[in-house]
Design an enzyme around this catalytic site. Structure first.
Site, PDB file in Angstrom:
ATOM      1  N   ASP A  10       5.205   0.284  -4.851  1.00 37.99           N
ATOM      2  CA  ASP A  10       6.372  -0.519  -4.431  1.00 37.99           C
ATOM      3  C   ASP A  10       5.885  -1.806  -3.759  1.00 37.99           C
ATOM      4  OD1 ASP A  10       7.240   0.814  -1.137  1.00 37.99           O
ATOM      5  OD2 ASP A  10       5.313   0.825  -2.183  1.00 37.99           O
ATOM      6  N   VAL A 132       1.796   5.321  -4.127  1.00 34.09           N
ATOM      7  CA  VAL A 132       1.720   4.638  -2.825  1.00 34.09           C
ATOM      8  C   VAL A 132       3.101   4.107  -2.409  1.00 34.09           C
ATOM      9  CG1 VAL A 132      -0.717   4.065  -3.036  1.00 34.09           C
ATOM     10  CG2 VAL A 132       1.000   2.469  -3.914  1.00 34.09           C
ATOM     11  N   HIS A 247      -2.791   0.661   4.382  1.00 34.47           N
ATOM     12  CA  HIS A 247      -2.457   2.008   3.922  1.00 34.47           C
ATOM     13  C   HIS A 247      -2.901   2.296   2.478  1.00 34.47           C
ATOM     14  CE1 HIS A 247       0.236   2.174   7.420  1.00 34.47           C
ATOM     15  NE2 HIS A 247       0.786   1.053   7.017  1.00 34.47           N
ATOM     16  N   ASP A 248      -2.303   1.612   1.522  1.00 36.50           N
ATOM     17  CA  ASP A 248      -2.375   2.029   0.126  1.00 36.50           C
ATOM     18  C   ASP A 248      -3.770   1.985  -0.499  1.00 36.50           C
ATOM     19  OD1 ASP A 248       0.910   0.616  -0.638  1.00 36.50           O
ATOM     20  OD2 ASP A 248       0.301   2.442   0.394  1.00 36.50           O
TER      21      ASP A 248
HETATM   22  O1  RIB Z   1       4.246   3.721   5.506  1.00 34.59           O
HETATM   23  C1  RIB Z   1       3.393   2.870   4.772  1.00 34.59           C
HETATM   24  C2  RIB Z   1       3.762   2.859   3.330  1.00 34.59           C
HETATM   25  O2  RIB Z   1       5.079   2.354   3.182  1.00 34.59           O
HETATM   26  C3  RIB Z   1       2.871   1.934   2.486  1.00 34.59           C
HETATM   27  O3  RIB Z   1       2.772   2.451   1.183  1.00 34.59           O
HETATM   28  C4  RIB Z   1       3.646   0.650   2.452  1.00 34.59           C
HETATM   29  O4  RIB Z   1       3.358  -0.132   1.281  1.00 34.59           O
HETATM   30  C5  RIB Z   1       5.053   1.160   2.394  1.00 34.59           C
HETATM   31  O5  RIB Z   1       5.335   1.492   1.036  1.00 34.59           O
HETATM   32 CA    CA Z   2       3.449   1.061  -0.755  1.00 28.47          CA
END
Ligand code: RIB
Ligand code: CA
Length: 318
Positions: A10, A132, A247-248
């Site tokens: 996303d 993700v 994060h991803d």
């Molecule tokens: O909480 C972090 C996640 O939420 C990550 O994947 C960020 O891109 C959002 O999608």
């Molecule tokens: Ca994401």
């Protein structure tokens, strides 16, 4: 032999960095990018996936998927990722950053869930699903064609948390976007590896680390730095962090260099019931339920090694 992956996403700033890492890594063969609602609406996440693909000069096919969750109302994260979902900013913190060209290409006609089914059945036991964002596309695929579940090699996902949420006190954004879909995936029996907030808050894109991308002196390096400069502002405001929790890309780094992370098998279930725990990944760290582990949960990251890999791979784009 490169690992076959489908990247469900996303985009989203950290999603974009993950796509950069994946498409620069010969260890991976990306069969397709599937998009979902999440950080911003599906139309924008799909546009953003096409923007990043063209920035990188790649032709990996993009398949649009779910525009809303299975049951609950749609939520989004423009407060984190900006109106477009891929805002950039200059190093001086001004709003303008390198402008990202509107994509020339378009998404394929096939729905993301149908693409996932097609590829998993074409290559039984060989395809890794990397998710993700919200898990809606994966849940739809599993419900449309249950035969794919035993044929999925593994699911590596960014989502959930061993303890703290980021969108409610209990829930991480990706899971909270569609807890019912997440429950389907976590209960499916498919091999799962979970990169939750407990892990991804160890890998902070600090100004010093962002400067390494800018020092590459390439267009992709500049865009990566500008995206992270923008993304970092949220983490400064919300958490007082010096850097953005990246994060991803952890999911991709794990597939490319697994020794960067320490994992622990445990039983994890998603709370899909209304109330303060809605969307929580309930992790049985001490095996008190005596239920068999259904998930490898990432606990520790070598953050410096992670950023060294990111900079080296993103440095391969010319
Ligand atoms: O909480 C972090 C996640 O939420 C990550 O994947 C960020 O891109 C959002 O999608
Ligand atoms: Ca994401």
């Amino acid at each position: 032999m490169p690992q076959k992956i489908i990247f469900d996403t996303d985009p989203g700033h950290d999603d974009a960095i993950a796509i950069m890492l994946a498409l620069a890594s010969p260890e991976l063969e990306m069969l397709g990018i599937t998009t979902t609602f999440g950080n911003v609406a599906l139309e924008k996440t799909t546009r953003n996936a096409l923007v990043v693909r063209e920035l990188l000069g790649k032709t990996v096919p993009v398949y649009a998927g779910a525009e809303r969750p299975l049951l609950r109302e749609r939520i989004s994260a423009e407060n984190v990722h900006g109106h477009s979902g891929l805002e950039t900013t200059s190093p001086h913190g001004l709003s303008e950053g390198p402008d990202l060209q509107e994509p020339q290409g378009r998404a394929e006609a096939q729905h993301a869930a149908l693409f996932i089914i097609q590829k998993v059945l074409e290559h039984p036991g060989k395809v890794t699903l990397v998710s993700v964002g919200p898990l809606t596309n994966l849940a739809l695929a599993m419900r449309l064609e249950p035969k794919i579940v035993p044929a999925i090699k593994q699911i590596v996902l960014m989502g959930g948390s061993l303890y703290l949420g980021n969108t409610t006190p209990a829930a991480e954004f990706n899971i909270l976007c569609d807890p019912h879909a997440a429950k389907i995936v976590f209960d499916s029996g498919a091999p799962l590896t979970m990169f939750g907030l407990n892990l991804t808050h160890q890998t902070l894109a600090t100004p010093e680390r962002i400067a390494r991308f800018r020092a590459l002196g390439t267009r992709v390096g500049e865009v990566a730095a500008a995206l992270l400069d923008f993304f970092r502002q949220h983490y400064q405001r919300r958490y007082g962090y010096e850097g953005a929790a990246l994060h991803d890309p952890a999911t991709i780094a794990y597939l490319v260099q697994p020794d960067l992370f320490k994992l622990r098998p445990m039983f994890v279930e998603v709370d899909s019931t209304p109330g303060p725990g809605f969307g929580r990944t309930v992790c049985d760290y001490w095996q008190v339920t005596e239920k068999p582990a259904n998930c490898q949960v990432a606990l520790e990251a070598d953050a410096e090694g992670f950023f060294e890999l990111l900079v080296e791979r993103i440095g391969r784009y010319r």
